[in-house]
Design a protein around this motif. Sequence first.
Motif, PDB file in Angstrom:
ATOM      1  N   GLY A   2     -14.082  45.865  51.109  1.00  0.00           N
ATOM      2  CA  GLY A   2     -15.406  45.759  51.682  1.00  0.00           C
ATOM      3  C   GLY A   2     -16.341  46.909  51.383  1.00  0.00           C
ATOM      4  O   GLY A   2     -16.273  47.555  50.327  1.00  0.00           O
ATOM      5  N   PHE A   3     -17.200  47.189  52.379  1.00  0.00           N
ATOM      6  CA  PHE A   3     -18.296  48.143  52.232  1.00  0.00           C
ATOM      7  C   PHE A   3     -17.803  49.544  51.876  1.00  0.00           C
ATOM      8  O   PHE A   3     -18.313  50.176  50.944  1.00  0.00           O
ATOM      9  N   LEU A   4     -16.825  50.062  52.597  1.00  0.00           N
ATOM     10  CA  LEU A   4     -16.331  51.416  52.328  1.00  0.00           C
ATOM     11  C   LEU A   4     -15.695  51.517  50.954  1.00  0.00           C
ATOM     12  O   LEU A   4     -15.822  52.543  50.271  1.00  0.00           O
ATOM     13  N   ASN A   5     -15.021  50.471  50.544  1.00  0.00           N
ATOM     14  CA  ASN A   5     -14.403  50.469  49.219  1.00  0.00           C
ATOM     15  C   ASN A   5     -15.454  50.596  48.117  1.00  0.00           C
ATOM     16  O   ASN A   5     -15.251  51.304  47.127  1.00  0.00           O
ATOM     17  N   GLU A   6     -16.596  49.929  48.315  1.00  0.00           N
ATOM     18  CA  GLU A   6     -17.681  50.038  47.330  1.00  0.00           C
ATOM     19  C   GLU A   6     -18.217  51.464  47.284  1.00  0.00           C
ATOM     20  O   GLU A   6     -18.486  52.007  46.202  1.00  0.00           O
ATOM     21  N   PHE A  36     -12.443  57.950  52.664  1.00  0.00           N
ATOM     22  CA  PHE A  36     -12.811  58.379  51.318  1.00  0.00           C
ATOM     23  C   PHE A  36     -11.800  59.381  50.745  1.00  0.00           C
ATOM     24  O   PHE A  36     -11.406  59.290  49.579  1.00  0.00           O
ATOM     25  N   THR A  37     -11.385  60.333  51.558  1.00  0.00           N
ATOM     26  CA  THR A  37     -10.422  61.330  51.070  1.00  0.00           C
ATOM     27  C   THR A  37      -9.067  60.692  50.782  1.00  0.00           C
ATOM     28  O   THR A  37      -8.350  61.138  49.880  1.00  0.00           O
ATOM     29  N   SER A  38      -8.711  59.643  51.536  1.00  0.00           N
ATOM     30  CA  SER A  38      -7.453  58.943  51.247  1.00  0.00           C
ATOM     31  C   SER A  38      -7.511  58.232  49.903  1.00  0.00           C
ATOM     32  O   SER A  38      -6.478  57.925  49.303  1.00  0.00           O
ATOM     33  N   ARG A  39      -8.733  57.987  49.438  1.00  0.00           N
ATOM     34  CA  ARG A  39      -8.936  57.365  48.129  1.00  0.00           C
ATOM     35  C   ARG A  39      -9.177  58.395  47.040  1.00  0.00           C
ATOM     36  O   ARG A  39      -9.484  58.042  45.894  1.00  0.00           O
ATOM     37  N   GLY A  40      -9.042  59.680  47.393  1.00  0.00           N
ATOM     38  CA  GLY A  40      -9.193  60.738  46.409  1.00  0.00           C
ATOM     39  C   GLY A  40     -10.623  61.117  46.102  1.00  0.00           C
ATOM     40  O   GLY A  40     -10.893  61.809  45.108  1.00  0.00           O
ATOM     41  N   VAL A  41     -11.563  60.725  46.956  1.00  0.00           N
ATOM     42  CA  VAL A  41     -12.977  61.033  46.738  1.00  0.00           C
ATOM     43  C   VAL A  41     -13.299  62.414  47.313  1.00  0.00           C
ATOM     44  O   VAL A  41     -12.912  62.743  48.438  1.00  0.00           O
ATOM     45  N   ASP A  42     -14.005  63.222  46.566  1.00  0.00           N
ATOM     46  CA  ASP A  42     -14.474  64.538  47.018  1.00  0.00           C
ATOM     47  C   ASP A  42     -15.564  64.294  48.072  1.00  0.00           C
ATOM     48  O   ASP A  42     -16.668  63.849  47.748  1.00  0.00           O
ATOM     49  N   THR A  43     -15.259  64.574  49.338  1.00  0.00           N
ATOM     50  CA  THR A  43     -16.146  64.191  50.433  1.00  0.00           C
ATOM     51  C   THR A  43     -16.455  65.368  51.345  1.00  0.00           C
ATOM     52  O   THR A  43     -15.563  66.162  51.662  1.00  0.00           O
ATOM     53  N   LEU A 134     -13.115  50.296  58.724  1.00  0.00           N
ATOM     54  CA  LEU A 134     -11.797  50.819  58.342  1.00  0.00           C
ATOM     55  C   LEU A 134     -10.740  49.724  58.411  1.00  0.00           C
ATOM     56  O   LEU A 134      -9.874  49.619  57.528  1.00  0.00           O
ATOM     57  N   LYS A 135     -10.809  48.914  59.442  1.00  0.00           N
ATOM     58  CA  LYS A 135      -9.858  47.806  59.565  1.00  0.00           C
ATOM     59  C   LYS A 135     -10.035  46.812  58.423  1.00  0.00           C
ATOM     60  O   LYS A 135      -9.052  46.258  57.909  1.00  0.00           O
ATOM     61  N   GLU A 136     -11.267  46.591  58.028  1.00  0.00           N
ATOM     62  CA  GLU A 136     -11.554  45.678  56.924  1.00  0.00           C
ATOM     63  C   GLU A 136     -10.893  46.159  55.632  1.00  0.00           C
ATOM     64  O   GLU A 136     -10.447  45.347  54.809  1.00  0.00           O
ATOM     65  N   GLU A 137     -10.808  47.473  55.477  1.00  0.00           N
ATOM     66  CA  GLU A 137     -10.197  48.040  54.272  1.00  0.00           C
ATOM     67  C   GLU A 137      -8.680  48.170  54.403  1.00  0.00           C
ATOM     68  O   GLU A 137      -8.019  48.636  53.479  1.00  0.00           O
ATOM     69  N   GLY A 138      -8.138  47.813  55.571  1.00  0.00           N
ATOM     70  CA  GLY A 138      -6.699  47.918  55.765  1.00  0.00           C
ATOM     71  C   GLY A 138      -6.230  49.312  56.130  1.00  0.00           C
ATOM     72  O   GLY A 138      -5.027  49.595  56.097  1.00  0.00           O
ATOM     73  N   TYR A 139      -7.167  50.190  56.514  1.00  0.00           N
ATOM     74  CA  TYR A 139      -6.778  51.556  56.909  1.00  0.00           C
ATOM     75  C   TYR A 139      -6.174  51.521  58.313  1.00  0.00           C
ATOM     76  O   TYR A 139      -6.743  50.942  59.234  1.00  0.00           O
TER      77      TYR A 139
END
Length: 328
Positions: A2-6, A36-43, A134-139
């Motif tokens: 979803g949105f956060l993934n984009e 974002f940090t769990s996805r390796g994004v510099d945040t 977050l739930k939408e992304e499965g976190y």
Amino acid sequence: MGFLNEMAKNKKICIQCHDNPDADTIASAFGAYVYFTSRGVDTRIIYSGAAHMQKFSVCYMVEQCSIPIRYVDELPECDLLLVVDAQYRQGNVTLFEHDNVAIIDHHFQLVEDKNNYWIKSDYQSCSTVVWELLKEEGYDVKSNEALKIALLFGLYTDTSTYSDLYREVDMEMKLELTGDYPVLERLTKSTMTISELIIASEAMCNHEMDMEHNFAIVEVIRCDQSVLGIIGDFVIQVDSIFVSFCYTTTTEGYQISVRSCTDKVRANELAAFLCQDIGSGGGHLKKAGGRVYSERLKEKYGNRNFKEVIRELMCQFMETNGKGDASV
């Protein structure tokens, strides 16, 4: 996805809280940050404005939940600027010019729709919006205690210590995340500062009572919603007051809190009646809350004083529903 993934497709993200950040904006930023940090994004989480964070409960939450928020005068280099619990180019958030801006918010929408904007005006807290994303992304939010505490406290402060909690999705988050958290217990016992105590005491001295209709209207100098609820709970204890209406100004208009101790007046129905066409209101039989937006208020009532409008509407409602002895 979803949105956060984009959003996570960007390499560097700055998450901006509104000026003078409260628990809800910080918790929302923290929720996006951990994803974002769990996805390796510099945040990075940032805020700006005229003042640094000072309120004990906010600073304590940041410390205990290890939230890496920092004050900035200039926007750090980033591919995406994500504004949370506020809207880009609005008065309560310092403007940092950027070509790629996203929004996550729960207030009345003041900006045009864009793909990068996720605004849910019918949610009571931005923390709930982020929790749902977050739930939408499965976190797995429930596996992160610091995040659970932050999101719950964000909701707690934005719903007058849960007393004005009425939206189903917000209640769902509370139910799912609630647990035994000593840090949260300390936070919920530290929501009022000395200056807010003074504000509350002055407000109680400057109330307006209508003894014919047995209601009180209390104007409060700008304060947290949690403090507004505390004042309303205190005023309703007066023996001749069946209904209390407390309000404070916000950047968008007014925050309201309604209390009732009579079966003849349902607080949720009164809040909805008062906010009809000018905002949103609801809650429970005895406790309710809502928001009024200045733009809608002016459209419906012109330049009339807000208290004058509320007084008139309260009298109308009480004439129909609330006159007579209280039934508690």
